[in-house]
Design an enzyme around this catalytic site. Structure first.
Site, PDB file in Angstrom:
ATOM      1  CB  SER A 145     -27.047  48.265 -44.939  1.00 24.38           C
ATOM      2  OG  SER A 145     -28.175  48.330 -45.985  1.00 24.38           O
ATOM      3  CG  ASP A 194     -33.306  51.485 -41.769  1.00 25.31           C
ATOM      4  OD1 ASP A 194     -33.689  51.379 -42.902  1.00 25.31           O
ATOM      5  OD2 ASP A 194     -32.285  50.932 -41.444  1.00 25.31           O
ATOM      6  CG  HIS A 218     -30.101  52.242 -43.682  1.00 23.32           C
ATOM      7  ND1 HIS A 218     -30.701  51.046 -43.443  1.00 23.32           N
ATOM      8  CD2 HIS A 218     -29.032  52.198 -44.711  1.00 23.32           C
ATOM      9  CE1 HIS A 218     -29.862  50.258 -44.051  1.00 23.32           C
ATOM     10  NE2 HIS A 218     -28.994  50.823 -44.871  1.00 23.32           N
TER      11      HIS A 218
END
Length: 325
Positions: free
Chosen positions: A174, A266, A296
């Site tokens: 991320s 995601d 995610h």
């Protein structure tokens, strides 16, 4: 062929996305808990909640020979690091540096501790995780500045850890996937004491201007939300278009061999796809993996989403294959 194209453009006729059963169960449990989203909590509570998720949803840490906290010098003081190794000693070889996720606002060495132990064990390489400064107390570019400083320090000071480092491999998830790419770009432009030989950004944020597509389709109900992304972005306060944040606008052709991983459910999926495509067009050696039916943050959900262990093992196999080339 024209009928197929028309169906793809007519979103009203699209079927619901595939969601793995264990992912659906976790999402249902989270929805039933009644807990407020992290972006609606006081900052300290959000950080505590993210740390606590590890004990609820992640696997236990993997036993290793070495887990050691240390620091390196940074532009605003010492940067906390954590060194992981499955071996007490090893021959010359590469080292992995890990940058944690959390939107540049939450996350630390503890939130990603289980994954880092698993990474060190399965890759059989030393891993150094970086506890960079967080926003909003330390907005952009504190995070990439710290991470670059830590990477350059490791390149020069492996022997202080008993390591003869021949190359650096960057990885993170991320926000940490973003930092993976940004630090790779910085060290390719101005090389460190040892070369960057590979990178593995996991469901990275690469383009803060993204709208539509997966960002709209999965805006809520799939753990990471569009509202949370807005909170992270406002807190981080990056300069729009600056390649140290929107790394999709940075130098691509010089990047090292890349394993790029996205999650099928995601909001960031499409910008990861786009980034992988641009790297391929720029001539970079790219392996692209999309983990279908998952969300995610899956690398930190191996207990709540048991199938995430298979995803992590696929990542490790991909990294090994990339390094073998």
């Amino acid at each position: 062929m024209s009928d197929t194209i028309e169906i793809e453009r007519d979103t009203s006729t699209m079927s619901a996305p595939f969601v793995r059963p264990d992912v659906a169960m976790l999402l249902a449990m989270m929805a039933a808990s009644g807990a407020p989203p992290m972006d609606q909590m006081p900052l300290a509570d959000a950080r505590d909640a993210y740390r606590m998720m590890r004990f609820v949803a992640d696997a236990d840490p993997t036993e290793l020979a070495i887990v050691r906290d240390l620091t390196c010098p940074g532009p605003a003081g010492d940067i906390p690091l954590r060194y992981y190794d499955a071996r007490e000693s090893r021959e010359a070889g590469p080292a992995i540096m890990f940058f944690h996720g959390g939107g540049f606002v939450i996350g630390d060495l503890e939130t990603h501790h289980p994954y880092c132990t698993e990474l060190a064990a399965k890759m059989d390489l030393p891993v150094v995780a970086v506890d960079y400064r967080l926003a909003p107390e330390h907005p952009f570019p504190a995070a990439p500045t710290d991470c670059e400083a830590a990477a350059r320090w490791l390149a020069e000071n492996g022997k202080t850890l008993g390591l003869d480092i021949t190359g650096l491999v960057f990885t993170g998830d991320s926000a940490g996937g973003n930092l993976t790419i940004v630090v790779s770009q910085a060290l390719m432009a101005k090389p460190a004491a040892v070369p960057v030989i590979a990178q593995a950004p996991l469901y990275p944020v690469v383009d803060s201007s993204q709208t539509g597509g997966s960002f709209t389709e999965f805006a809520e109900g799939y753990l990471l939300t569009a509202e949370a992304m807005k909170w992270f972005g406002d807190s981080y306060a990056a300069t729009p278009g600056d390649p140290r944040n929107d790394c999709i606008h940075g130098e691509l052709a010089t990047l090292p061999p890349t394993l790029l991983v996205t999650a099928g459910l995601d909001p960031l999926r499409d910008q990861g796809r786009d980034f992988a495509a641009r790297l391929i067009k720029a001539g970079v050696d790219v392996t692209y993996m999309e983990m279908r039916g998952t969300i995610h943050g899956f690398i930190c959900l191996r207990k709540g989403v048991p199938s995430a262990q298979d995803d992590c093992d696929a990542i490790f196999r991909g990294m090994k294959a990339m390094l073998a080339r």
